[in-house]
Write a protein that holds these residues in place. Structure first.
Motif, PDB file in Angstrom:
ATOM      1  N   PHE A  53       0.833  -1.199   0.000  1.00 23.08           N
ATOM      2  CA  PHE A  53       0.000   0.000   0.000  1.00 23.08           C
ATOM      3  C   PHE A  53       0.874   1.258   0.000  1.00 23.08           C
ATOM      4  O   PHE A  53       0.599   2.238  -0.700  1.00 23.08           O
ATOM      5  CB  PHE A  53      -0.913   0.021   1.225  1.00 23.08           C
ATOM      6  N   GLU A  54       1.930   1.252   0.830  1.00 26.36           N
ATOM      7  CA  GLU A  54       2.822   2.411   0.891  1.00 26.36           C
ATOM      8  C   GLU A  54       3.463   2.670  -0.471  1.00 26.36           C
ATOM      9  O   GLU A  54       3.604   3.817  -0.901  1.00 26.36           O
ATOM     10  CB  GLU A  54       3.904   2.171   1.948  1.00 26.36           C
ATOM     11  N   ALA A  55       3.859   1.592  -1.164  1.00 28.64           N
ATOM     12  CA  ALA A  55       4.503   1.740  -2.472  1.00 28.64           C
ATOM     13  C   ALA A  55       3.534   2.356  -3.487  1.00 28.64           C
ATOM     14  O   ALA A  55       3.923   3.193  -4.313  1.00 28.64           O
ATOM     15  CB  ALA A  55       5.006   0.387  -2.976  1.00 28.64           C
TER      16      ALA A  55
ATOM     17  N   VAL B 247      14.527   8.174   4.788  1.00 34.09           N
ATOM     18  CA  VAL B 247      14.236   7.635   3.450  1.00 34.09           C
ATOM     19  C   VAL B 247      14.979   6.320   3.210  1.00 34.09           C
ATOM     20  O   VAL B 247      14.469   5.410   2.543  1.00 34.09           O
ATOM     21  CB  VAL B 247      14.621   8.672   2.359  1.00 34.09           C
ATOM     22  N   ASP B 248      16.202   6.197   3.785  1.00 31.18           N
ATOM     23  CA  ASP B 248      16.986   4.970   3.578  1.00 31.18           C
ATOM     24  C   ASP B 248      16.269   3.735   4.116  1.00 31.18           C
ATOM     25  O   ASP B 248      16.488   2.620   3.624  1.00 31.18           O
ATOM     26  CB  ASP B 248      18.356   5.101   4.253  1.00 31.18           C
TER      27      ASP B 248
ATOM     28  N   ALA C 180      -0.951  13.487  -2.688  1.00 32.10           N
ATOM     29  CA  ALA C 180      -0.429  12.878  -1.463  1.00 32.10           C
ATOM     30  C   ALA C 180      -1.383  13.095  -0.297  1.00 32.10           C
ATOM     31  O   ALA C 180      -1.645  12.177   0.490  1.00 32.10           O
ATOM     32  CB  ALA C 180       0.949  13.459  -1.139  1.00 32.10           C
ATOM     33  N   GLU C 181      -1.919  14.313  -0.154  1.00 30.56           N
ATOM     34  CA  GLU C 181      -2.845  14.590   0.945  1.00 30.56           C
ATOM     35  C   GLU C 181      -4.129  13.780   0.792  1.00 30.56           C
ATOM     36  O   GLU C 181      -4.653  13.244   1.779  1.00 30.56           O
ATOM     37  CB  GLU C 181      -3.150  16.080   0.987  1.00 30.56           C
ATOM     38  N   GLN C 182      -4.667  13.681  -0.417  1.00 31.38           N
ATOM     39  CA  GLN C 182      -5.897  12.903  -0.611  1.00 31.38           C
ATOM     40  C   GLN C 182      -5.671  11.437  -0.257  1.00 31.38           C
ATOM     41  O   GLN C 182      -6.551  10.785   0.306  1.00 31.38           O
ATOM     42  CB  GLN C 182      -6.365  13.033  -2.060  1.00 31.38           C
ATOM     43  N   PHE C 183      -4.474  10.897  -0.575  1.00 30.87           N
ATOM     44  CA  PHE C 183      -4.184   9.507  -0.239  1.00 30.87           C
ATOM     45  C   PHE C 183      -4.070   9.330   1.273  1.00 30.87           C
ATOM     46  O   PHE C 183      -4.699   8.442   1.856  1.00 30.87           O
ATOM     47  CB  PHE C 183      -2.884   9.071  -0.918  1.00 30.87           C
TER      48      PHE C 183
ATOM     49  N   VAL D  25       3.218  10.375  -2.465  1.00 31.22           N
ATOM     50  CA  VAL D  25       3.434  10.548  -1.031  1.00 31.22           C
ATOM     51  C   VAL D  25       4.940  10.514  -0.757  1.00 31.22           C
ATOM     52  O   VAL D  25       5.680   9.723  -1.337  1.00 31.22           O
ATOM     53  CB  VAL D  25       2.716   9.442  -0.225  1.00 31.22           C
ATOM     54  N   ASP D  26       5.413  11.384   0.147  1.00 30.12           N
ATOM     55  CA  ASP D  26       6.831  11.411   0.517  1.00 30.12           C
ATOM     56  C   ASP D  26       7.168  10.144   1.303  1.00 30.12           C
ATOM     57  O   ASP D  26       6.416   9.720   2.180  1.00 30.12           O
ATOM     58  CB  ASP D  26       7.118  12.655   1.378  1.00 30.12           C
TER      59      ASP D  26
END
Length: 989
Positions: A41-43, A60-61, A135-138, A51-52
């Motif tokens: 889901f994150e991917a 991030v690593d 990103a915000e909507q997700f 999304v950041d």
């Protein structure tokens, strides 16, 4: 219709190289904890919605697989326009985000200027709102993180809950606008105050404008008088110059004619030589014409042989192509025959193995279904222990300690600004110390200007004396008295002219002394003028210091308010109470390290204290997170083992069912192989027949090589005539042109001889009207007038410099006057804006947010109530009330009962939240949604009802809601979802 078709993850967390294919409708991801279900889901959120990565992990690593430096996610989806697209986004340096369109089975990357253009294009394809970023909507609605699923619904603070849901519904901009316009009003007031201060200072500067204008008027009158005198002298000089110019033109005419006659004579000699050369070229062209005519037959034979040779070589290529086609057909016939033999053999072997595998699969399926019932009972017992740890973790995430980042950035920015303001104020006060020195220098400007005027007048007087002295010397040289215009009696036997050089040298020395003094004075005046301009800078500097000190006082009040909201002592106390409430021995040591901090001293010192305390809080949070993670790992191990066994059993049963279906398909494929063998046999026979036909065509090209040799021999024999013709033909063609050039040269020679006679006649006429003596006399008169003109110009130059200086000062003052007018207009505009901001804040922005919230809640409540009734199977009405409270209303003993917040059980809360989230998704128009473990806190009955609700929505049953989505993704271990899913995806095998 919008649908996610597949995803490919490379070096993303636990997924080294994973590719998943999704179906329309409901897709359920299942598998033990830690296999990367949530990562899928994150991917999708990272690649498709932008999304950041730091929203999923702290660094991030950590979004990358351990040991990998770069990862990649590709999501293929069908857009609402009917085409397929693939979006690819990398993790690591450099990061890229690209969108490609499927064109004929090949994905071609679209050319976008940057990430913003890519996001806008994806938003268009997904059919989502432009009101907020993808990103915000997700994060807020389409795919909320597991930890945030209940978050805003169960918050205790009414204000915070209201802010969160205003943001989710996209109406927070009205509230933010109301708050933001307060600061706008303050900015307008500050600008207005600065303008009024600036206007007052500039009005002082233009007080001397009338005096400067009077000085300029007097100076212009004096300049006009001198200019009139200069015009008279200049007019006389123009007459003399015109006469001199006429004499000069006659002189030049004589010289020019003499030069032209010499040139004509030279041209006549050169023309005779050209005629001789051209006659030789004509004879050469006539010889070339005779040679070309003799070689023409050999040239025509050469061209005929060349044409025939080209035709024969084309036939040779056709013959070679037929040879190649015959060889290819021979190979195709052999290959088809061999393939037919292979297919027949393989079909027989596969038919035998298929019968054996079908019998084995039916036996294994029966054993697995008996074992699955025992695994489900064991899973229920392990789940209760995991739920307890989850409740502890959820309470920890709601502690003020974990949420310090809500306030700390504001304090850090405020303290940083205070440090900058203190530094700026200190620097500007140091600059003010030089004000008195510049003020004294500016006061010397007017005395210096008056002294310069005196020196300029003295210089003009001496220049006049110099001009008179020159005139007197010239008259004395002629022996004429300058007063009586008669022969001078004092010149007999005397050297009176010797006094002039000495007197001239004395005057020139005095002029040089005055000019040196004027140069020194100009430097001093320039310095005084620069000092006057610097005084304006000091006034502005004082205004800037006052503005900075005012801003510092406001920022200091902000700092106090932010520190009050942060409450470090309260953070430490609530954290200690939480540790004691749950008896977490491993966390007691961290309570001692978290001590309240006191912010005192200079802003820079407070900033250091804030950073140290923030690091301490983050260290404590990280340590407690690790402890809770260890607790969760301990509780999840037996549950994971049971789920793994159950998932394996489910997957194996699913696999066996799929294999039984595949056996039927395999039988069809065996028949297809038999048919394929038959077709390949027929192909071999057809290819053999085609080869024989090609061999018959080849016989017609056997004589091609002989014809080529004969044509090449004929071309060789005729080649010398061909080359002689090509060499002679260009020269022969040039014969008419060479005849024409020869005639033109002869005519030009005759013209030159006539021109020579005419020019010699003109020269004799011009020499009669020109006198060298008269020319010298006018030259002497011109020099006298030029001396007078130079004296007047010097005076006018000085006057012009003074006029320009005054005009420059007046223009500068008028510019300041215009600036005052513009600033007054700007001040009037600012007052109007201030009134407009007050009107908008009090009459518009203050009430819009509440009205929109009520409208949204009514619409969402209507949809969510039907979904909730299906999930709970209870005669309760779900209402989304004021301040976004969840309210359940039912009838008890004939009276209406309402319950909300703490009065609801965990199952009721989760059921209501799921219903409201589904309704929210439908309201914003999303066609795809993600749910991570939506069955938490639900009993068996409610889980089954929730599954049926999802299926009912997918089928568009009217009693639940309209079919609003194209695709739904769930992470769940619950068996109830395996019965309603369109596709079960098992991870971790």
């Amino acid at each position: 219709m919008m649908q996610i078709l597949s995803i490919h993850l490379k070096n993303i967390k636990s997924h080294r190289d994973t590719e998943l294919v999704f179906s329309p409708g409901i897709n359920v991801l299942s598998g033990p904890n830690g296999v990367g279900k949530s990562t899928v889901f994150e991917a999708i959120g990272y690649a498709l919605f932008g999304v950041d990565a730091r929203d999923f992990v702290s660094n991030v690593d950590r979004f990358l697989t351990i040991g990998a430096k770069r990862g990649e996610i590709s999501v293929t989806f069908a857009a609402s326009d009917g085409d397929n697209y693939r979006v690819t986004r990398t993790v690591g340096t450099p990061a890229t985000w690209r969108l490609a369109k499927d064109i004929g089975g090949i994905f071609e990357v679209e050319d976008h200027a940057g990430g913003e253009e890519t996001e806008e294009r994806i938003r268009e394809l997904l059919g989502l709102s432009r009101g907020r970023s993808l990103a915000e909507q997700f994060k807020l609605v389409i795919g909320p993180f597991q930890s945030e699923f209940l978050g805003p619904f169960v918050k205790k603070q009414t204000t915070k809950r209201k802010e969160d849901f205003d943001e989710i519904l996209g109406i927070d901009s009205w509230r933010k606008t109301f708050d933001g316009t307060k600061e706008l009003g303050n900015i307008i007031k500050a600008k207005l105050a600065n303008l009024e201060t600036d206007i007052a200072g500039k009005e002082e500067r233009i007080a001397c404008l009338p005096q400067r204008q009077e000085e300029l008027t007097a100076l212009v009158l004096d300049e006009e008088k001198k200019g009139s005198e200069l015009k008279g002298v200049t007019a006389d000089l123009v007459v003399v110059v015109a006469l001199l110019q006429a004499l000069e033109e006659k002189k030049n005419g004589v010289e020019r004619l003499r030069s032209e006659i010499a040139q004509v004579k030279q041209s006549i000699v050169s023309g005779s030589e050209h005629i001789t050369t051209q006659k030789a070229l004509v004879e050469q062209a006539e010889t070339a014409a005779r040679t070309a005519e003799q070689a023409r037959p050999g040239k025509e034979r050469y061209e005929s042989a060349e044409k025939r040779l080209q035709e024969l070589r084309d036939r040779e290529k056709t013959k070679q192509a037929l040879d190649k086609e015959i060889n290819d057909l021979n190979l195709q016939a052999t290959s088809a025959s061999q393939s037919a033999d292979h297919e027949e053999s393989e079909a027989a072997l596969q038919e035998k193995k298929l019968q054996e595998d079908r019998k084995s699969a039916l036996s294994e399926e029966n054993d697995l279904r008996q074992n699955l019932t025992k695994l489900i009972e064991e899973e229920t017992r392990c789940q209760s222990a995991v739920d307890q740890v989850k409740r502890i973790e959820e309470q920890f995430r709601n502690l003020p300690l974990v949420k310090i980042d809500t306030h700390v950035p504001y304090i850090r920015v405020t303290l940083g600004r205070l440090v900058e303001l203190d530094s700026s104020i200190h620097e500007k006060k140091i600059q003010l110390q030089a004000e008195e020195e510049w003020k004294a220098a500016a006061a010397t400007l007017e005395p210096l200007r008056k002294e310069r005027e005196i020196l300029l007048g003295e210089k003009a007087r001496l220049l006049g004396k110099m001009a008179g002295l020159t005139e007197g010397e010239e008259k004395l040289r002629e022996g004429s008295c300058p007063f009586f215009s008669e022969p001078c009696g004092n010149m007999d036997g005397k050297q009176s002219l010797e006094v002039f050089p000495e007197r001239r040298q004395q005057i020139e020395s005095e002029i040089a002394t005055i000019e040196a003094a004027i140069s020194v004075m100009e430097v001093k005046i320039a310095a005084a003028e620069a000092a006057g301009k610097e005084m304006e800078k000091f006034r502005l500097l004082r205004a800037e210091i006052a503005s900075l000190e005012k801003e510092r006082n406001a920022k200091d009040k902000e700092r106090e308010e932010y520190l009050r909201q942060l409450d470090p002592a309260g953070i430490a106390a609530t954290f200690g109470n939480w540790v004691e409430e749950h008896q977490l021995d491993n966390c007691r040591q961290t309570v001692e390290t978290l001590k309240p901090v006191v912010f005192s001293g200079e802003p820079s010192a407070q900033l250091v204290s804030l950073e140290a305390w923030e690091i301490c809080c983050h260290d404590v949070t990280s340590a407690v997170t690790t402890i809770i993670g260890n607790m969760m790992t301990t509780a999840e191990k037996p549950l994971a083992a049971v789920r793994t066994d159950r998932a394996k059993a489910d997957a194996r049963i699913y696999e066996l069912e799929r294999r039984l279906q595949e056996f039927s398909e395999a039988g069809k494929r065996i028949e297809q192989r038999k048919n394929t063998a038959k077709l390949q046999r027929e192909t071999a026979e057809k290819t053999e027949r085609e080869k024989l036909q090609k061999m018959e065509l080849l016989a017609a090209y056997q004589d091609v090589e002989t014809g080529i040799r004969e044509a090449e021999e004929e071309r060789r024999l005729s080649q010398p005539d061909h080359e002689r013709y090509l060499q002679a033909e260009p020269i022969a063609k040039d014969l008419p042109k060479r005849h024409e050039t020869l005639e033109k040269y002869k005519k030009r020679l005759a013209d030159l001889e006539r021109d020579q006679a005419a020019k010699e006649s003109s020269l004799q006429e011009i020499e009669k009207d020109y006198s060298p003596e008269g020319h010298a006399e006018q030259q002497q008169k011109k020099e006298t007038l030029q001396a007078s003109e130079a004296t007047l110009k010097e005076s006018l130059k000085n006057l012009d410099q003074n006029r320009q200086r005054l005009a420059s000062e007046i223009a500068e003052l008028e510019k300041v006057q215009e600036e005052i007018r513009k600033k007054q207009e700007e001040a009037r505009d600012l007052r109007k804006k201030e009134d407009l901001v007050k009107f908008l804040r009090n009459k518009v922005f203050k009430n819009v947010s509440a009205q929109l919230s009520e409208r949204f809640r009514e619409e969402i409540t209507l949809r969510a109530d039907r979904i909730y009734r299906t999930i709970s199977e209870a005669d309760e009405e779900l209402i989304w009330g004021d301040d976004y409270r969840i309210i359940l209303r039912d009838m008890v003993n004939g009276e209406v009962r309402e319950r909300s917040d703490d009065q609801l059980s965990g199952g009721q809360t989760m059921s209501a939240v799921v219903a409201l989230r589904l309704a929210l998704l439908q309201t914003i128009g999303a066609r795809v949604a993600f749910f991570d473990e939506p069955t938490s806190n639900l009993d068996v009955s409610r889980r089954e009802n929730l599954a049926q609700a999802f299926r009912a929505i997918d089928h568009g049953k009217e009693e639940v809601t309209d079919h609003w989505y194209d695709q739904l993704f769930l992470i769940s271990h619950d068996v109830a979802f395996t019965e309603i899913t369109d596709q079960m995806i098992q991870l971790g095998e």
